[in-house]
Design an enzyme around this catalytic site. Structure first.
Site, PDB file in Angstrom:
ATOM      1  N   ARG A 121       0.872  -1.243   0.018  1.00 22.97           N
ATOM      2  CA  ARG A 121      -0.048   0.077  -0.055  1.00 22.97           C
ATOM      3  C   ARG A 121       0.942   1.222  -0.074  1.00 22.97           C
ATOM      4  O   ARG A 121       1.701   1.424   1.040  1.00 22.97           O
ATOM      5  CB  ARG A 121      -0.828   0.022   1.236  1.00 22.97           C
ATOM      6  CG  ARG A 121      -1.595   1.254   1.358  1.00 22.97           C
ATOM      7  CD  ARG A 121      -2.655   1.032   2.531  1.00 22.97           C
ATOM      8  NE  ARG A 121      -3.782   0.473   2.169  1.00 22.97           N
ATOM      9  CZ  ARG A 121      -5.241   1.085   2.478  1.00 22.97           C
ATOM     10  NH1 ARG A 121      -5.285   1.865   3.116  1.00 22.97           N
ATOM     11  NH2 ARG A 121      -6.362   0.340   2.044  1.00 22.97           N
ATOM     12  N   GLN A 170     -10.235  -4.142  -3.121  1.00 28.81           N
ATOM     13  CA  GLN A 170     -11.568  -3.519  -2.351  1.00 28.81           C
ATOM     14  C   GLN A 170     -12.613  -3.853  -3.961  1.00 28.81           C
ATOM     15  O   GLN A 170     -13.598  -4.025  -3.142  1.00 28.81           O
ATOM     16  CB  GLN A 170     -11.654  -1.866  -2.593  1.00 28.81           C
ATOM     17  CG  GLN A 170     -12.820  -1.136  -2.300  1.00 28.81           C
ATOM     18  CD  GLN A 170     -13.354  -1.455  -0.793  1.00 28.81           C
ATOM     19  OE1 GLN A 170     -12.424  -1.289   0.112  1.00 28.81           O
ATOM     20  NE2 GLN A 170     -14.554  -1.915  -0.724  1.00 28.81           N
ATOM     21  N   ASP A 216     -17.275   7.198  -1.672  1.00 24.60           N
ATOM     22  CA  ASP A 216     -16.184   7.108  -1.027  1.00 24.60           C
ATOM     23  C   ASP A 216     -15.756   8.554  -0.731  1.00 24.60           C
ATOM     24  O   ASP A 216     -16.498   9.573  -0.852  1.00 24.60           O
ATOM     25  CB  ASP A 216     -14.893   6.935  -1.999  1.00 24.60           C
ATOM     26  CG  ASP A 216     -13.646   6.442  -1.331  1.00 24.60           C
ATOM     27  OD1 ASP A 216     -13.646   6.578  -0.132  1.00 24.60           O
ATOM     28  OD2 ASP A 216     -12.458   6.432  -2.145  1.00 24.60           O
TER      29      ASP A 216
END
Length: 307
Positions: free
Chosen positions: A103, A133, A224
């Site tokens: 990440r 995701q 989001d």
């Protein structure tokens, strides 16, 4: 799932449509317990330069449940934090680990790591994409409707990394995808073009600035945060521009009556989504969060040839 053995997942576009559907089927079997693959004596490294809750915990639990082990190699406890070159880190960790999830900020960094490492590399989020995701998102959508055929997903807000991977994933899965953003915040045109090419006529990819048109008769409303990690300084200035893209009851009323609500979390309640919608009976946000575990477990099992 033999085709995924030893492979990287740097982008949703690294998968074929068949592989994507296979991963979703395997994730469902792992979730209901009909399959119990093992990755005994395998070690997963987590190299995270950004904060994480769901990704860190779900990858760790998934690997432990597969019988493997996890090393958390964040920048604060490794020489990465002192500026060791990515190529050097990759070639060292390659000698110790069986697989690594990274990440970080730039997509180029994870691509460089994969270039210098022979072990499989998984994109656990970059500024460009968030493929893991989307595996969970599509699994949640399939659970809600029993199929992915003839479904429409609507994403409202910032054309960010989640929007990018969602377009690619929906294109591969055969799900119609509509992305509505304010002017100036549309997704990367190169990724849009890539999604259209990947769809191969299975689904339509629509980019618009009209949120109401985007959600009309849609089966899933997704959002989001309006300012991603690294963009916090812009958060306040973005609110007036993004307010029309909030998922609220009025917006939900425009969707299909069976529509579900999704959010990749963490959420800013009262900004991109209202509290009542987030806690409504149509919300599948907590199922979606749980499915990060099952989707990533399937991915690990497939790459490590345990499934």
């Amino acid at each position: 799932m033999d085709s995924l053995k030893g492979r990287n997942l740097l982008s949703m576009a690294d998968l074929t449509s068949t592989e994507l559907h296979g991963l979703l089927a395997l994730a469902a079997q792992l979730k209901d317990g009909t399959k119990r693959p093992k990755c005994l004596n395998k070690v997963l490294g987590l190299v995270f330069s950004k904060a994480s809750t769901r990704t860190r915990v779900s990858f760790s639990v998934a690997m432990y449940q597969l019988g493997g082990q996890v090393l958390d190699l964040n920048a604060g406890v490794t020489q990465i934090g002192r500026g060791e070159p990515t190529a050097d880190t990759a070639r060292v960790l390659d000698r110790y680990l069986d697989i690594v999830a990274i990440r970080t900020f730039a997509q180029s960094e994870i691509e460089e790591f994969a270039e210098y490492a022979s072990i499989p590399v998984i994109n656990a989020l970059t500024d460009l994409e968030h493929p893991c995701q989307i595996l969970a998102d599509l699994l949640t959508l399939k659970e809600a409707f029993g199929t992915l055929e003839n479904l429409t997903m609507s994403y409202l807000g910032d054309g960010n990394n989640v929007a990018h991977s969602l377009m690619l994933g929906c294109a591969l899965a055969g799900v119609h995808i509509r992305v509505a953003t304010p002017d100036g915040y549309a997704p990367n045109p190169t990724v849009v073009k890539q999604a259209i090419e990947l769809s191969q006529g299975r689904s339509e990819v629509i980019i618009t600035t009209d949120p109401k048109a985007a959600v009309e008769a849609s089966h899933a409303l997704y959002t989001d945060v309006w300012a991603s990690m690294g963009e916090e300084a812009e958060a306040e200035s973005r609110i007036p521009k993004f307010q029309p893209y909030q998922i609220n009851q009025a917006m939900l009323d425009l969707a299909n009556e069976q529509a579900i609500v999704l959010h990749c979390l963490p959420a800013h309640r009262g900004e991109e989504i209202t509290h009542d919608v987030m806690e409504s009976s149509q919300s599948r946000i907590w199922d979606q969060a749980e499915n990060r575990l099952h989707a990533q477990k399937a991915l690990l099992a497939a790459i490590l040839s345990a499934a």
